[in-house]
Motif scaffolding. Structure first.
Motif, mmCIF file in Angstrom:
data_model
loop_
_atom_site.group_PDB
_atom_site.id
_atom_site.type_symbol
_atom_site.label_atom_id
_atom_site.label_comp_id
_atom_site.label_asym_id
_atom_site.label_seq_id
_atom_site.Cartn_x
_atom_site.Cartn_y
_atom_site.Cartn_z
ATOM 1 N N UNK A 92 0.772 -0.922 0.120
ATOM 2 C CA UNK A 92 0.007 0.033 0.205
ATOM 3 C C UNK A 92 0.638 1.220 -0.200
ATOM 4 N N UNK A 93 1.736 1.139 -0.370
ATOM 5 C CA UNK A 93 3.352 2.403 -0.196
ATOM 6 C C UNK A 93 2.207 3.110 -1.470
ATOM 7 N N UNK A 94 2.637 4.391 -1.217
ATOM 8 C CA UNK A 94 2.500 5.869 -1.849
ATOM 9 C C UNK A 94 3.190 6.544 -2.714
ATOM 10 N N UNK A 95 3.424 6.886 -4.272
ATOM 11 C CA UNK A 95 4.765 7.559 -4.620
ATOM 12 C C UNK A 95 4.218 8.961 -4.469
ATOM 13 N N UNK A 96 5.790 10.191 -3.920
ATOM 14 C CA UNK A 96 5.712 11.481 -4.003
ATOM 15 C C UNK A 96 4.909 12.040 -4.897
ATOM 16 N N UNK A 97 3.724 11.915 -4.931
ATOM 17 C CA UNK A 97 2.842 12.987 -5.777
ATOM 18 C C UNK A 97 3.305 14.229 -6.263
ATOM 19 N N UNK A 98 3.547 14.956 -4.827
ATOM 20 C CA UNK A 98 4.408 16.550 -5.191
ATOM 21 C C UNK A 98 5.131 16.594 -6.082
ATOM 22 N N UNK A 99 6.440 15.720 -5.515
ATOM 23 C CA UNK A 99 7.447 15.925 -6.122
ATOM 24 C C UNK A 99 7.895 15.120 -8.027
ATOM 25 N N UNK A 100 6.460 14.611 -7.345
ATOM 26 C CA UNK A 100 6.988 13.365 -9.283
ATOM 27 C C UNK A 100 6.269 14.344 -10.207
ATOM 28 N N UNK A 101 5.162 14.608 -9.826
ATOM 29 C CA UNK A 101 4.412 15.970 -10.448
ATOM 30 C C UNK A 101 5.221 17.094 -10.649
ATOM 31 N N UNK A 102 5.860 17.439 -10.054
ATOM 32 C CA UNK A 102 6.761 18.767 -10.317
ATOM 33 C C UNK A 102 7.405 18.161 -11.829
ATOM 34 N N UNK A 103 8.459 16.929 -11.231
ATOM 35 C CA UNK A 103 9.448 16.467 -12.445
ATOM 36 C C UNK A 103 8.850 17.019 -14.167
ATOM 37 N N UNK A 104 7.966 15.473 -13.564
ATOM 38 C CA UNK A 104 6.735 15.780 -14.743
ATOM 39 C C UNK A 104 6.618 16.445 -16.016
ATOM 40 N N UNK A 105 5.981 17.211 -14.900
ATOM 41 C CA UNK A 105 5.438 18.689 -15.675
ATOM 42 C C UNK A 105 6.418 19.265 -16.322
#
Ligand code: PLP
Length: 484
Positions: free
Chosen positions: A237-250
């Protein structure tokens, strides 16, 4: 019951019979396999049969062949049991026999989805303006969301995939961390192909390694890219670091998709919401109502930030339409044409539970998962491989013998638990070892169930140990005989 057809009355009786056996029956099916096919088999008659007899006989054959996944002690997969209000609403859906292809075809069926979708966006912290589609499940929600993604990343590079197809266009790549098989299949369905998938390493503690994600993104500047993140992987049930991942992806103009089949519902709980921080910055989300929300199969949903991309990927040519102003036609947003009015059970369930009710189910499952994994871990020769972050954990059973085979021991204990019938678990392979997955996703599971399950597991471990000892004795005495 005046005025109700006898077939429906019979169904109610059969449901009563089935549900009254719930406290006593084993969770596993009594029968399975090809034998069941033979039991259902009959010569298809020329003139048909009495409907009441057909229903009763069908139920008689079916019930022993049911795996009771809605049971409070079913921990095999994230399946979740349906709440009574949800089952009742689902009966209404069948009785109303609505086709919610277009608004004109089922005005109420289409309208109720609008409200249910708005409540879900709100509960899960998704952008209020995101478009949506109710699908059969998360599998098709991935297809819808990634079709929108495919449209956007290609149209931005001058390629219209809806008319031109993929051949000759700029190749899409898909960067993934922890992922479910359904995501890969969606990539296949959409013609992108699994060779386009690049697995980004995960951190030991779980979650995609955002630095490595950045490295990958820099490897193909300007390439049409989709990044697929996970809210709740099936092992821990691990969660990715959405804020950081979205930053770099965008930064690299990639589309970010989130698989939140069950995990997205953590956002409905104030206690677990921090796990989903930044998730609203993604571009699309796929989730299920038939898992943690406790609605019967089959209902999932896709949400898409870029409404235009979503519509471009899914819409039906206008010639087919009956115009109704101000309302939407579901077939412009989802993959199906004719389909059931799956918004009703979602609407009824959300309305019944309210915010605190939804949070309560999520939190109770997570608490029971922690207790269960901790208590299993306290049994002799049990190793906890992953403590639950939410409602998913992993344990394995250790073979204390001189030439230990922990994988075989784990499989044997799982088989013994299933045969015992007090609970149901399944195996998985995690970091190359066989493990037992502990998924708590039923709204009814309570502390007494946890105690019952721990007892059942303790008994199963003992039983396997006894079997092994017997076998060893047999083989030594057998050995003596051949020697002599
Ligand atoms: C269950 C699940 C899926 C697939 O969802 P369906 O509703 O079965 O299509 C996808 N991802 C995750 C993480 C899941 O748990």
């Amino acid at each position: 019951m005046r005025g109700m057809e006898p077939e429906l009355e019979r169904a109610v009786e059969l449901v009563e019979r089935y549900r009254s056996t719930a406290p006593h029956r084993p969770v596993r099916p009594a029968r399975a396999g090809v034998a069941l096919v033979e039991e259902f088999a009959a010569e298809l008659s020329d003139d048909g049969e009495d409907p009441l007899a057909v229903l009763s006989r069908m139920a008689d054959v079916a019930e022993p062949g049911l795996l009771h996944t809605g049971d409070r002690r079913f921990f095999g997969w994230v399946i979740g049991g349906a709440l009574p209000v949800a089952v009742a609403a689902d009966w209404l859906v069948a009785a109303w026999d609505q086709n919610v292809a277009a608004h004109a075809c089922s005005p109420a069926g289409a309208a109720v989805e609008e409200v249910a979708a708005a409540w879900i966006r709100d509960l899960l912290g998704l952008p209020a303006h995101a478009s949506y589609a109710f699908t059969t499940g998360c599998q098709m929600a991935h297809v819808v969301a990634l079709a929108a993604a495919r449209h956007r990343v290609l149209v931005d590079r001058g390629w219209d995939v809806e008319s031109s197809g993929l051949a000759g266009g700029p190749p899409i790549r898909v960067l993934v961390g922890a992922h479910h098989e359904t995501l890969l299949r969606a990539v296949r369905f959409l013609g992108i192909g699994t060779d386009a998938i690049v697995e980004v390493p995960q951190r030991t503690a779980g979650g995609i390694d955002v630095e490595r994600l950045g490295d990958e993104l820099r490897r193909g500047p300007g390439r049409p890219t989709i990044v697929a993140l996970a809210a709740g992987d099936l092992d821990r049930g691990a969660f990715d670091d959405f804020a950081a991942a979205c930053d770099v992806a965008h930064e690299h103009e990639a589309w970010v998709h989130v698989d939140g089949a069950f995990g997205l519902w953590a956002a409905a709980s104030p206690r677990f919401r921090p796990l989903t921080e930044g998730i609203e910055r993604a571009d699309s989300w796929a989730t299920d109502m038939h898992k943690w929300l406790s609605v019967p199969y089959d209902v999932g949903a896709a949400f898409v930030r870029d409404r235009d991309a979503h519509r471009a990927a899914m819409a039906i040519p206008a010639a087919y339409k009956v115009e109704t102003t101000g309302v939407r036609d579901p077939f412009d947003w989802g993959p199906e044409w004719s389909r059931r009015a799956r918004g009703f059970p979602v609407y009824a369930t959300l309305r019944h539970l309210g915010r605190r009710g939804v949070a309560g189910i999520v939190e109770a499952c997570c608490d029971r998962a922690r207790e269960l994994v901790a208590q299993l871990g306290a049994l002799p020769n049990v190793e906890v491989l992953a403590e639950p972050i939410v409602n998913q954990g992993l344990v394995r059973f250790l073979d204390p013998g001189p030439a230990p085979d922990h994988d075989a021991r784990t499989r044997a204990v799982i088989a013994a638990i299933v045969a015992d019938g007090r609970a149901w678990f399944g195996p998985t392979t995690w970091r190359s070892v066989v493990a037992m997955r502990v998924s708590v996703s039923n709204w009814q599971t309570d502390a007494a169930d946890v105690a019952t399950v721990v007892e059942a597991v303790r008994d199963a471990i003992r039983q396997v140990e006894d079997q092994v000892e017997d076998q060893e004795e047999e083989s030594t005495s057998g050995g003596k005989r051949t020697d002599g």
